[in-house]
Design a protein around this motif. Structure first.
Motif, PDB file in Angstrom:
ATOM      1  N   GLU A 179       4.992   5.227  -3.537  1.00 42.46           N
ATOM      2  CA  GLU A 179       3.620   5.532  -3.142  1.00 42.46           C
ATOM      3  C   GLU A 179       2.598   5.080  -4.183  1.00 42.46           C
ATOM      4  OE1 GLU A 179       6.150   7.875  -3.076  1.00 42.46           O
ATOM      5  OE2 GLU A 179       6.473   7.644  -0.920  1.00 42.46           O
ATOM      6  N   ASP A 180       3.038   4.860  -5.438  1.00 45.72           N
ATOM      7  CA  ASP A 180       2.144   4.417  -6.511  1.00 45.72           C
ATOM      8  C   ASP A 180       1.862   2.917  -6.468  1.00 45.72           C
ATOM      9  OD1 ASP A 180       2.283   7.005  -7.438  1.00 45.72           O
ATOM     10  OD2 ASP A 180       3.721   6.562  -9.032  1.00 45.72           O
ATOM     11  N   VAL A 181       2.562   2.192  -5.597  1.00 46.76           N
ATOM     12  CA  VAL A 181       2.537   0.732  -5.613  1.00 46.76           C
ATOM     13  C   VAL A 181       1.535   0.179  -4.600  1.00 46.76           C
ATOM     14  CG1 VAL A 181       3.931  -1.350  -5.259  1.00 46.76           C
ATOM     15  CG2 VAL A 181       4.935   0.665  -6.359  1.00 46.76           C
ATOM     16  N   ALA A 182       0.655  -0.692  -5.074  1.00 45.89           N
ATOM     17  CA  ALA A 182      -0.263  -1.397  -4.179  1.00 45.89           C
ATOM     18  C   ALA A 182       0.480  -2.545  -3.497  1.00 45.89           C
ATOM     19  CB  ALA A 182      -1.467  -1.923  -4.944  1.00 45.89           C
ATOM     20  N   LEU A 183       1.260  -3.294  -4.291  1.00 43.75           N
ATOM     21  CA  LEU A 183       1.992  -4.436  -3.756  1.00 43.75           C
ATOM     22  C   LEU A 183       3.283  -4.605  -4.549  1.00 43.75           C
ATOM     23  CD1 LEU A 183       1.941  -6.963  -1.854  1.00 43.75           C
ATOM     24  CD2 LEU A 183       0.975  -8.201  -3.792  1.00 43.75           C
ATOM     25  N   GLY A 184       4.380  -4.804  -3.842  1.00 44.70           N
ATOM     26  CA  GLY A 184       5.670  -5.091  -4.467  1.00 44.70           C
ATOM     27  C   GLY A 184       6.301  -6.258  -3.743  1.00 44.70           C
ATOM     28  N   ARG A 225      10.372   2.473 -10.773  1.00 43.69           N
ATOM     29  CA  ARG A 225      10.399   3.353 -11.950  1.00 43.69           C
ATOM     30  C   ARG A 225      10.525   2.544 -13.245  1.00 43.69           C
ATOM     31  NH1 ARG A 225      13.314   6.343  -8.331  1.00 43.69           N
ATOM     32  NH2 ARG A 225      15.321   5.712  -9.186  1.00 43.69           N
ATOM     33  N   LEU A 226      11.274   1.448 -13.203  1.00 43.09           N
ATOM     34  CA  LEU A 226      11.414   0.604 -14.389  1.00 43.09           C
ATOM     35  C   LEU A 226      10.098  -0.063 -14.778  1.00 43.09           C
ATOM     36  CD1 LEU A 226      14.855  -1.156 -13.782  1.00 43.09           C
ATOM     37  CD2 LEU A 226      14.323   0.629 -15.454  1.00 43.09           C
ATOM     38  N   GLN A 227       9.194  -0.171 -13.811  1.00 47.62           N
ATOM     39  CA  GLN A 227       7.903  -0.824 -14.065  1.00 47.62           C
ATOM     40  C   GLN A 227       6.761   0.187 -14.113  1.00 47.62           C
ATOM     41  OE1 GLN A 227       7.284  -4.629 -12.083  1.00 47.62           O
ATOM     42  NE2 GLN A 227       9.420  -4.573 -11.430  1.00 47.62           N
ATOM     43  N   ASN A 228       7.066   1.385 -14.611  1.00 48.33           N
ATOM     44  CA  ASN A 228       6.088   2.445 -14.889  1.00 48.33           C
ATOM     45  C   ASN A 228       5.505   3.133 -13.671  1.00 48.33           C
ATOM     46  OD1 ASN A 228       6.398   2.059 -17.664  1.00 48.33           O
ATOM     47  ND2 ASN A 228       4.884   0.417 -17.658  1.00 48.33           N
ATOM     48  N   ASP A 270       0.812  -1.206   0.000  1.00 43.70           N
ATOM     49  CA  ASP A 270       0.000   0.000   0.000  1.00 43.70           C
ATOM     50  C   ASP A 270       0.858   1.275   0.000  1.00 43.70           C
ATOM     51  OD1 ASP A 270      -2.419   1.348  -0.128  1.00 43.70           O
ATOM     52  OD2 ASP A 270      -2.541   1.555   2.055  1.00 43.70           O
ATOM     53  N   GLY A 271       1.844   1.303  -0.895  1.00 41.21           N
ATOM     54  CA  GLY A 271       2.651   2.504  -1.068  1.00 41.21           C
ATOM     55  C   GLY A 271       3.727   2.736  -0.027  1.00 41.21           C
ATOM     56  N   LYS A 316      -1.072   0.791  -7.894  1.00 37.94           N
ATOM     57  CA  LYS A 316      -2.431   1.090  -7.459  1.00 37.94           C
ATOM     58  C   LYS A 316      -3.273   1.341  -8.703  1.00 37.94           C
ATOM     59  CE  LYS A 316      -1.047   3.082  -3.035  1.00 37.94           C
ATOM     60  NZ  LYS A 316      -0.949   4.311  -2.234  1.00 37.94           N
ATOM     61  N   HIS A 317      -4.563   1.000  -8.619  1.00 39.34           N
ATOM     62  CA  HIS A 317      -5.432   1.059  -9.787  1.00 39.34           C
ATOM     63  C   HIS A 317      -5.384   2.426 -10.467  1.00 39.34           C
ATOM     64  CE1 HIS A 317      -8.578  -0.152 -12.482  1.00 39.34           C
ATOM     65  NE2 HIS A 317      -9.276   0.930 -12.166  1.00 39.34           N
ATOM     66  N   GLU A 318      -5.454   3.476  -9.691  1.00 42.33           N
ATOM     67  CA  GLU A 318      -5.485   4.820 -10.275  1.00 42.33           C
ATOM     68  C   GLU A 318      -4.146   5.235 -10.894  1.00 42.33           C
ATOM     69  OE1 GLU A 318      -4.564   5.275  -5.883  1.00 42.33           O
ATOM     70  OE2 GLU A 318      -6.040   4.159  -7.048  1.00 42.33           O
ATOM     71  N   ARG A 319      -3.087   4.479 -10.624  1.00 45.58           N
ATOM     72  CA  ARG A 319      -1.757   4.783 -11.157  1.00 45.58           C
ATOM     73  C   ARG A 319      -1.384   3.929 -12.362  1.00 45.58           C
ATOM     74  NH1 ARG A 319      -0.099   9.559  -9.908  1.00 45.58           N
ATOM     75  NH2 ARG A 319       0.634   9.807  -7.805  1.00 45.58           N
ATOM     76  N   GLN A 320      -2.232   2.962 -12.676  1.00 44.30           N
ATOM     77  CA  GLN A 320      -1.935   2.072 -13.797  1.00 44.30           C
ATOM     78  C   GLN A 320      -2.226   2.764 -15.122  1.00 44.30           C
ATOM     79  OE1 GLN A 320      -4.105  -1.555 -13.241  1.00 44.30           O
ATOM     80  NE2 GLN A 320      -3.093  -2.017 -11.325  1.00 44.30           N
ATOM     81  N   SER A 321      -1.505   2.365 -16.138  1.00 45.77           N
ATOM     82  CA  SER A 321      -1.745   2.878 -17.480  1.00 45.77           C
ATOM     83  C   SER A 321      -3.092   2.380 -17.970  1.00 45.77           C
ATOM     84  CB  SER A 321      -0.655   2.396 -18.433  1.00 45.77           C
ATOM     85  OG  SER A 321       0.611   2.834 -18.001  1.00 45.77           O
ATOM     86  N   ALA A 322      -3.677   3.159 -18.889  1.00 42.77           N
ATOM     87  CA  ALA A 322      -4.967   2.761 -19.458  1.00 42.77           C
ATOM     88  C   ALA A 322      -4.796   1.500 -20.291  1.00 42.77           C
ATOM     89  CB  ALA A 322      -5.519   3.890 -20.323  1.00 42.77           C
ATOM     90  N   THR A 323      -5.774   0.618 -20.169  1.00 44.14           N
ATOM     91  CA  THR A 323      -5.779  -0.604 -20.970  1.00 44.14           C
ATOM     92  C   THR A 323      -6.693  -0.394 -22.179  1.00 44.14           C
ATOM     93  OG1 THR A 323      -7.666  -1.558 -19.819  1.00 44.14           O
ATOM     94  CG2 THR A 323      -5.460  -2.010 -18.889  1.00 44.14           C
TER      95      THR A 323
END
Length: 189
Positions: A139-144, A131-134, A108-109, A157-164
């Motif tokens: 803080e953008d990461v839900a789980l690492g 950063r290598l994984q976009n 959770d970031g 996190k969902h709101e930080r993911q690129s559009a599909t």
């Protein structure tokens, strides 16, 4: 000259046994040293690997400097490695014992300091992997999690993911619906 190249100076069975023993020792040492694996080697790790190959050379070849002796050692190493990889691909329990389990390093970031300490990872290494994984920041990461092979897997996190493509298709559908409403004009009362 040809005699020196082809004459094995120690028994072949001993050479094979030496090679297998050193291989097993190196696998155990790398397993005990942690999950960083080859994916995240730093300069010090490279130095250790280069020196390690020199340190164990005599344990593998013994007093044998023949070409055939080197070939026997090389074939043994490649064969043992191929057999181990096939075994681990078939047996999940053996793979878990030999390779280990994934370790969560971001939740959770937030970095998990105990996990980073246990894995000997610096926050800057994890931030670089994010950063290598976009991701722009931890803080953008839900789980690492750090997988046993040394790869850091990041789920943004969902709101930080690129559009599909599905996201774009939904937006196109909504835009088409809005255009239909606008074309129909204001509602009649």
């Amino acid at each position: 000259m040809w005699h020196d190249l082809s004459s094995v100076q120690i028994p072949i069975a001993e050479k094979i046994l030496r090679t297998v023993a050193v291989y097993v020792l190196i696998v155990v040492l790398f397993r005990l040293s942690g999950k960083r694996g080859l994916a995240n080697l730093n300069t010090f790790d490279f130095v250790v690997i280069f020196l390690l190959s020199n340190v164990v050379q005599n344990a593998v070849i013994g007093n044998d400097n023949s070409l055939l002796g080197g070939v026997i050692g090389a074939v043994t190493l490649v064969t043992v490695n191929a057999l181990l990889n096939r075994w681990l691909a078939r047996d999940r329990r053996a793979a878990r014992i030999v390779e280990g389990r994934p370790t969560t390093v971001i939740e959770d970031g937030r970095l998990i300091p105990a996990a980073l300490s246990h894995l000997a990872l610096r926050p800057s290494e994890v931030e670089h992997a994010v950063r290598l994984q976009n991701g722009d920041a931890v803080e953008d990461v839900a789980l690492g999690r750090l997988d046993p092979d040394g790869q850091l897997i990041v789920i943004l996190k969902h709101e930080r993911q690129s559009a599909t493509r599905a996201d774009i298709a939904r937006l196109e559908d909504r835009l088409a619906a809005i255009q239909l409403l606008l074309a129909a004009g204001p509602p009649r009362t």
